[in-house]
Design an enzyme around this catalytic site. Structure first.
Site, short mmCIF file in Angstrom:
data_model
loop_
_atom_site.label_atom_id
_atom_site.label_comp_id
_atom_site.label_asym_id
_atom_site.label_seq_id
_atom_site.Cartn_x
_atom_site.Cartn_y
_atom_site.Cartn_z
NE ARG A 114 -2.36 3.18 2.44
CZ ARG A 114 -2.30 4.32 3.25
NH1 ARG A 114 -0.83 4.71 3.67
NH2 ARG A 114 -2.95 5.40 3.43
CG LEU A 115 3.17 2.44 -3.34
CD1 LEU A 115 2.89 1.21 -3.30
CD2 LEU A 115 3.65 3.06 -4.60
CG ASP A 116 1.64 7.51 3.31
OD1 ASP A 116 0.36 7.49 3.75
OD2 ASP A 116 2.49 8.34 3.52
CB VAL A 135 1.33 8.16 -4.60
CG1 VAL A 135 1.47 6.85 -4.02
CG2 VAL A 135 -0.33 8.12 -5.06
CD GLU A 190 -3.15 8.14 2.09
OE1 GLU A 190 -3.80 8.88 2.84
OE2 GLU A 190 -1.83 7.93 2.18
CG ASP A 242 -8.80 8.91 1.98
OD1 ASP A 242 -8.84 8.31 2.94
OD2 ASP A 242 -7.86 8.68 1.24
CG ASP A 243 -13.89 10.95 -2.86
OD1 ASP A 243 -13.13 11.63 -2.05
OD2 ASP A 243 -14.00 10.99 -4.01
CG ASP A 255 -4.23 8.64 7.98
OD1 ASP A 255 -3.47 9.26 8.57
OD2 ASP A 255 -4.15 8.41 6.46
CD GLN A 256 -10.20 9.02 7.47
OE1 GLN A 256 -10.42 10.10 8.12
NE2 GLN A 256 -9.63 9.29 6.05
#
Length: 579
Positions: free
Chosen positions: A253-255, A257, A288, A307-308, A377-378
């Site tokens: 999972r690429l943070d 980008v 992400e 995230d939406d 994060d959330q």
């Protein structure tokens, strides 16, 4: 497979020799300093410094720059003494894998479970919990970043040595044993990797390789990494190849980008990773990306964190509308319907900042989107780290959870969510005192604009108690309330694996519509032609809906007896065409 020769770092060969390579274009002289303080000069060539020495795995070493500065290897594979200590030669081939025949699992089978290794007791502590996750119906664990960070407590996004799995969690082979155990249980392993910045303490690259960064472009973490340079690209591609080849992970999972300006680097990274493995092996790359770049999801990346979807559901569940939730508070029900129909909500529209965000995504399959109600994060980026259970109505939350686990999007859970864990997940660090105080003040300023947190004490990140408060209390997992939540998740995941997963490949979204305020009806044509209907009502009033008389009731929560009406805080899931 294509050849992917890796260069950065120290490499042990079959004859017991180690080849040391360091890109240090600002240096005039570089030497390897071994644990006996012996110095061995390295040969320079176009910014690269190299030498081969008769040293074995387990040998500690540093690099001496211009006879003045001793630094760890930026590509250290093992950092036993934290970020400022010596690096250690590692042998990735010495671990005896028990699962040599493991080739991964198809993406459509994925149920992700994000966790923080440190709060669960290190690599061994996580391994002890894998059986429970497999029994629940989870098929993949996602580990928050592992690259060596300062101290023993950190989310991982302050890492400065991305090749070295953090030593406070265990040894590199302890991590391999965790991955091996996961594979024995049929669980995939994803690693969260951070290629957009380095942490603020322990990164020496700027002192001998200033070309690694570009001062003309800045990110929230400082000067941007210069992905225009071949050596820089290869540094991070070497890192990704290490996870895939040396640790046999199933996905990355690429943070964030969106903080990487060179989009073609991401495409090259995906191409080289997929080209490095046999065609029968499954490898899944997830992004992400605040830019909502749909094209990347057709260029080697299988999915993006949605995230939406989270943000609009969070607003509907909690009523919160400050900060980035303001972008989802207006016409929220229409936005949720669009998310279920097309994936992204923002597909080129302006956000509250007046900037356009996103691209068209309706042509993508629903499995291109990772949906979640909670993640690190959330939860952790809230002032006090409350979980959703403390913010939302329980019935509405259960209905939203059923949407999460039975929709054709790929679901992600956050550790403890499945048993109704009420402990917070807070932002924690173990920085030096000066940096720790700067981070504390930064957190206070960050939340000063939120009326909800006005006058509220913000947990001090560097306080060890903040870390301890964030570790899920597994003793509570046996309580009646926790067992009820577990049964709820177990039932939904069993339905997903039985009815949704076998039909997920080739599925596509159909029309979705608004039933009323905070209530939507969505449909998908699954890969075998059957139709999945989900009617969700997060409001406090009844709403009319279609009866779906020809379908099989897959799941209902608080849906009542009236097929043409949906009660408050309820959900109905129907599979049309099922036997």
């Amino acid at each position: 497979m294509v050849e992917n020769k890796r260069r950065h770092g120290a490499w042990l060969d079959d004859q017991g020799q180690t080849r040391f390579n360091l890109w240090a274009p600002d240096a005039k002289r570089v030497a390897v300093v071994l644990q006996d303080d012996q110095q061995h000069e390295m040969t320079g060539d176009n910014g690269w410094f190299s030498t081969t020495l008769e040293v074995a795995a387990g040998t500690d070493y540093r690099y001496l720059i211009n006879d003045e500065l001793q630094v760890p290897d930026p590509a250290s594979r093992w950092q036993a003494s934290d970020v400022h200590g010596p690096s250690r030669v590692a042998d990735p081939g010495q671990y005896a894998w028990r699962t040599d025949d493991w080739q991964g699992r198809p993406w459509q089978e994925t149920v992700l479970y994000e966790l923080h290794v440190g709060t669960l007791g290190g690599y061994a502590g996580v391994a002890d919990k894998l059986q429970d996750l497999a029994d629940l119906g989870v098929t993949a664990i996602e580990l928050m970043p592992l690259g060596e960070f300062p101290g023993g407590r950190n989310w991982g996004y302050d890492g400065v040595l991305p090749f070295a799995p953090d030593s406070s969690y265990g040894t590199p082979d302890d991590l391999r044993a965790l991955i091996d155990r996961a594979h024995e249980l049929g669980l995939m392993v994803f690693i969260d990797v951070v290629y957009n910045h380095f942490g603020p303490d322990g990164n020496y690259l700027g002192q001998y390789a200033s070309a690694f960064f570009r001062e003309d472009v800045h990110t929230p973490w400082g000067a941007a990494i210069d992905f225009r340079r071949r050596q820089v690209r290869d540094f991070f591609i070497d890192n990704a190849l290490m996870w895939v080849q040396d640790y046999r992970v199933d996905g990355l999972r690429l943070d964030a980008v969106h903080a990487i300006g060179e989009r073609d680097f991401l495409i090259e990274l995906a191409e080289r990773l997929h080209g490095s493995i046999p065609s029968i092996r499954h490898l899944h790359l997830v992004l992400e990306n605040e830019h909502n770049d749909a094209e990347l999801l057709q260029r080697g990346f299988i999915a993006q964190w949605n995230d939406d979807g989270h943000n609009v559901l969070h607003h509907l569940l909690t009523g919160e509308r400050e900060g980035y939730y303001a972008d989802y508070a207006e016409d929220a029900t229409q936005k949720l319907a669009r998310c279920l129909r097309e994936g992204f909500i923002y597909q080129g529209e302006n956000t509250r900042h007046g900037t356009a965000r996103g691209s068209s995504s309706g042509h993508l399959p629903p499995s291109s989107f990772v949906l979640f109600l909670q993640n690190h994060d959330q939860i952790g980026n809230r002032a006090v780290g409350e979980r959703l259970l403390a913010l939302a109505d329980v019935d509405a939350l259960k209905s939203a959870t059923a949407l999460l686990l039975l929709s054709p999007m790929i679901p992600l859970l956050f550790m403890g969510e499945e048993w109704g864990c009420e402990q917070p997940f807070q932002f924690f660090t173990s920085h030096n005192d000066e940096l720790g105080e700067a981070v504390r003040k930064g957190r206070q300023n960050e939340f000063s604009e939120f009326s909800k947190f006005s006058g509220q004490a913000i947990p001090t990140p560097n306080d060890e108690q903040t870390f301890k408060a964030s570790a899920p209390d597994y003793a509570m997992r046996t309580s009646p309330a926790a067992q009820s939540w577990l049964a709820f998740y177990r039932e939904l995941l069993a339905l997903r694996h039985q009815h949704i997963v076998p039909r997920l490949l080739g599925s596509q979204a159909l029309e979705s519509r608004v039933l009323g305020e905070a209530a939507v009806a969505a449909g998908w044509q699954l890969g075998d032609g059957q139709i999945l209907h989900i009617d969700l009502n997060l409001s406090d009033t009844h709403v009319p809906t279609d009866a779906h008389d020809q379908g099989h009731m897959l799941f209902a929560y608080r849906a009542g007896e009236q097929a043409d009406r949906l009660p408050p805080r309820s959900i109905r899931v129907v599979l049309e065409g099922a036997a």
